[in-house]
Motif scaffolding. Sequence first.
Motif, short mmCIF file in Angstrom:
data_model
loop_
_atom_site.label_atom_id
_atom_site.label_comp_id
_atom_site.label_asym_id
_atom_site.label_seq_id
_atom_site.Cartn_x
_atom_site.Cartn_y
_atom_site.Cartn_z
N GLY A 63 17.88 -9.11 24.50
CA GLY A 63 18.26 -9.42 25.75
C GLY A 63 16.65 -9.80 25.51
N THR A 64 16.32 -11.20 25.31
CA THR A 64 15.09 -11.92 25.71
C THR A 64 15.28 -12.69 27.38
OG1 THR A 64 16.03 -13.26 23.73
CG2 THR A 64 14.05 -11.93 23.68
N GLY A 65 16.86 -13.06 27.37
CA GLY A 65 16.99 -14.05 28.27
C GLY A 65 16.80 -12.73 29.46
N THR A 66 16.16 -11.46 29.69
CA THR A 66 15.87 -11.78 31.47
C THR A 66 14.27 -10.96 31.03
OG1 THR A 66 15.37 -9.14 29.85
CG2 THR A 66 17.60 -9.45 30.65
N ALA A 67 13.77 -11.12 32.29
CA ALA A 67 12.40 -11.31 32.36
C ALA A 67 11.84 -10.22 31.36
CB ALA A 67 12.54 -11.15 33.81
N PHE A 68 11.99 -8.76 31.27
CA PHE A 68 11.42 -7.82 31.32
C PHE A 68 11.14 -8.51 29.70
CE2 PHE A 68 11.01 -3.51 28.40
CZ PHE A 68 10.32 -2.75 29.61
N GLY A 69 12.65 -9.03 28.56
CA GLY A 69 12.42 -9.45 27.50
C GLY A 69 11.64 -9.30 26.91
N LEU A 70 11.53 -11.22 28.09
CA LEU A 70 10.43 -12.23 27.65
C LEU A 70 9.50 -12.02 27.64
CD1 LEU A 70 10.59 -15.42 27.29
CD2 LEU A 70 11.27 -16.00 29.97
N ASN A 71 8.89 -10.97 28.85
CA ASN A 71 7.36 -11.01 28.79
C ASN A 71 7.13 -9.65 27.87
OD1 ASN A 71 6.08 -11.96 31.60
ND2 ASN A 71 8.45 -11.65 32.64
N LEU A 72 7.55 -8.97 27.65
CA LEU A 72 7.72 -8.61 25.86
C LEU A 72 7.45 -9.19 25.23
CD1 LEU A 72 6.76 -5.22 25.37
CD2 LEU A 72 9.36 -5.02 25.22
N ALA A 73 7.85 -10.21 24.74
CA ALA A 73 8.40 -10.90 23.89
C ALA A 73 6.46 -11.23 23.25
CB ALA A 73 8.99 -11.82 23.89
N ARG A 74 5.88 -12.00 24.69
CA ARG A 74 5.04 -12.81 24.78
C ARG A 74 3.73 -11.62 24.75
NH1 ARG A 74 6.23 -15.70 31.13
NH2 ARG A 74 7.14 -17.39 29.80
N ALA A 75 4.27 -10.01 24.96
CA ALA A 75 2.83 -9.67 24.85
C ALA A 75 2.21 -9.35 23.93
CB ALA A 75 2.89 -7.90 26.12
N LEU A 76 3.61 -8.83 23.10
CA LEU A 76 4.27 -8.64 21.52
C LEU A 76 3.40 -9.89 20.88
CD1 LEU A 76 6.88 -6.75 21.41
CD2 LEU A 76 4.90 -5.92 21.45
N ASN A 77 3.52 -10.67 21.37
CA ASN A 77 2.81 -12.13 20.44
C ASN A 77 1.61 -12.36 20.70
OD1 ASN A 77 2.33 -15.02 20.54
ND2 ASN A 77 3.64 -14.71 19.26
N GLU A 78 0.92 -12.15 21.97
CA GLU A 78 -0.58 -11.62 21.91
C GLU A 78 -1.23 -9.94 21.60
OE1 GLU A 78 -1.29 -11.85 26.64
OE2 GLU A 78 -0.50 -13.40 25.85
N GLU A 79 -0.85 -9.32 21.26
CA GLU A 79 -0.71 -8.69 20.38
C GLU A 79 -0.92 -8.20 18.82
OE1 GLU A 79 -2.42 -4.95 20.13
OE2 GLU A 79 -1.87 -5.33 22.75
N GLY A 80 -0.54 -9.32 18.75
CA GLY A 80 -0.65 -9.75 17.04
C GLY A 80 1.03 -9.89 16.40
N TYR A 81 1.94 -9.41 16.91
CA TYR A 81 3.37 -9.67 16.16
C TYR A 81 4.43 -10.80 16.95
CZ TYR A 81 4.08 -4.75 15.94
OH TYR A 81 3.12 -3.18 16.49
N ARG A 82 5.04 -10.99 14.98
CA ARG A 82 5.99 -11.96 15.03
C ARG A 82 7.04 -11.66 15.68
NH1 ARG A 82 9.20 -13.60 11.20
NH2 ARG A 82 10.66 -15.36 11.22
N VAL A 83 7.22 -12.42 16.75
CA VAL A 83 8.73 -11.89 17.53
C VAL A 83 9.80 -12.90 17.22
CG1 VAL A 83 9.54 -11.01 19.79
CG2 VAL A 83 6.93 -11.36 19.12
N VAL A 84 11.47 -11.49 16.76
CA VAL A 84 11.80 -12.41 16.56
C VAL A 84 12.72 -11.54 17.97
CG1 VAL A 84 13.94 -12.66 15.81
CG2 VAL A 84 11.79 -12.55 14.66
N GLY A 85 13.68 -12.81 18.89
CA GLY A 85 14.45 -12.78 19.91
C GLY A 85 15.91 -12.85 19.63
N ALA A 86 16.87 -11.94 20.11
CA ALA A 86 18.37 -12.66 20.32
C ALA A 86 19.45 -11.93 21.50
CB ALA A 86 18.90 -11.65 19.17
N ASP A 87 19.89 -12.33 21.27
CA ASP A 87 20.16 -12.38 23.21
C ASP A 87 21.69 -13.02 23.09
OD1 ASP A 87 20.61 -11.14 25.57
OD2 ASP A 87 19.33 -12.55 26.48
N VAL A 88 22.67 -12.76 24.26
CA VAL A 88 24.16 -13.10 24.27
C VAL A 88 24.21 -14.09 25.18
CG1 VAL A 88 26.42 -12.55 25.45
CG2 VAL A 88 25.61 -11.00 24.36
#
Length: 495
Positions: A63-88
């Motif tokens: 659900g990285t196509g949603t605003a929530f999912g995209l901003n969460l990906a950015r935040a986890l990336n800053e926290e030190g995570y490697r983020v993989v996204g998937a969406d329809v």
Amino acid sequence: MAPSMMASGRHNTVLLLVVVATLPVTTLLLWFNYAAVVLAAQRSRLSLRKQKATWPKTALITGTGTAFGLNLARALNEEGYRVVGADVVVRDSLSIAKRSRAISKHYSLPVSAIQNAEYIARRILVVVKREGVGLWIDCSQNLPLRTIATTRTELQEKGACACIAADATSIQQLENREAFLDFLRERSLPAPEVHQVRSRSDIHNVLNHSQGKKQYMLTSPARAKPFDSSTLLPRRSLSQTYHEVSLVKVNANSPMLLQEYADPARTYECFAIVVQGVVRFFGAGQNAEFAGGNVHQDSALWQAMRAYTDAIARELGQGFSSHLTLTFGVIERVSQAGVESKLLPLKGAYQPNPAFVLPVGKSSDLVQAYVSVSQLATNGKSSLAIRETTMTTPSTTHKHLTRQRYFLLEDIANLFIDPCIGFLRRRTSLGQVLTSIVTMLHRLLFWDEAYYDFWDPVPAFWQYSVVFAWTALFASSPCKLARSTSESCRGSYQA
């Protein structure tokens, strides 16, 4: 053609013309943005890439196509995570998160297969094993509930990763509004009254029993929505009530619903992250669809919603780890002692409400809640140990759950196009038009758009504009784009 459909068509056409007219300016600003990022952050980007190679933690967000999912990906990336996204996505080239720097790799799920729960589960399992995912967070809006539950079951049986998603055991509790209310009543939790009426006398019996202290909405089962404005009973006088009921056509073979009514202008929404049946994050605010005001953390209303959410999380069991969004209505009743306010749940969902764009910065309580889930899972603790840890650790809270970010193109439509059209038709005053324009300019000045980020200007505003305009012009809902055969595109998660 209905007037509302004609008005919507004109609105979309005007919005498309605005987007096309502003494309040269927005494209130029986007290139300046990219130039500023390259010049100001070249060294930090190089060091960041070296650091990414050593990051052992990987999170998958659907659900990285949603605003929530995209901003969460950015935040986890800053926290030190490697983020993989998937969406329809309808077309892979239109994926708004595919080129985000916060997402190391993005997978597109086929639209034609979203109803095939087993196929999607195998597809996500392959991604989890290939990318070494340790935490899966579901923020999707168009994957059916059964598909999410099947995927989680598959991942848990394989021991692949920790999951924040709906599970097969609890999906029946929020499958629809009727199941949700039955779940609350079975556990003696406050719930709105819903009566099946097969005749006019049944309606009068319910109204007489309430003695005018409650308001009810009479609807057919097909239109049994929390905010349906079909017939509000009782009316101001007894004669008006009898007249309104006499006009109702009630069929004994197809009963109607008489449900307790809550004013939609006084609805509140709370959002929680639940881990092993314990609330790890909680936030509450007034429904952004109607008002969007704040709820103070020390208020009785906030405390009541928090207590109710804790009770539902406990009843869902230790195996429940997911998002939980609840909508409440406030009903006021006058008594000799004064005015009594009653809090009633109206609907529930297993995913974040897309109307709210939460502040998901690196240091936010929301991100820390997700990080704690990953840490507990990677420590190799049992379910009982995890629950004991969460019980002894106070859950994080967020004081306000309001729409702190905005959608630029929606604001152009709502704060500029609609007021100007209303002024030309003499439906809106000049003062209201100027107020709307000032509000829009204020938001442009401080630029807190839901999708846009200066250091991660993807999705490009040009691409975002084209996608939004194309969607508004040729499709009325995301469900129609996905050609879903059921109501599961947005409503399957909601009760």
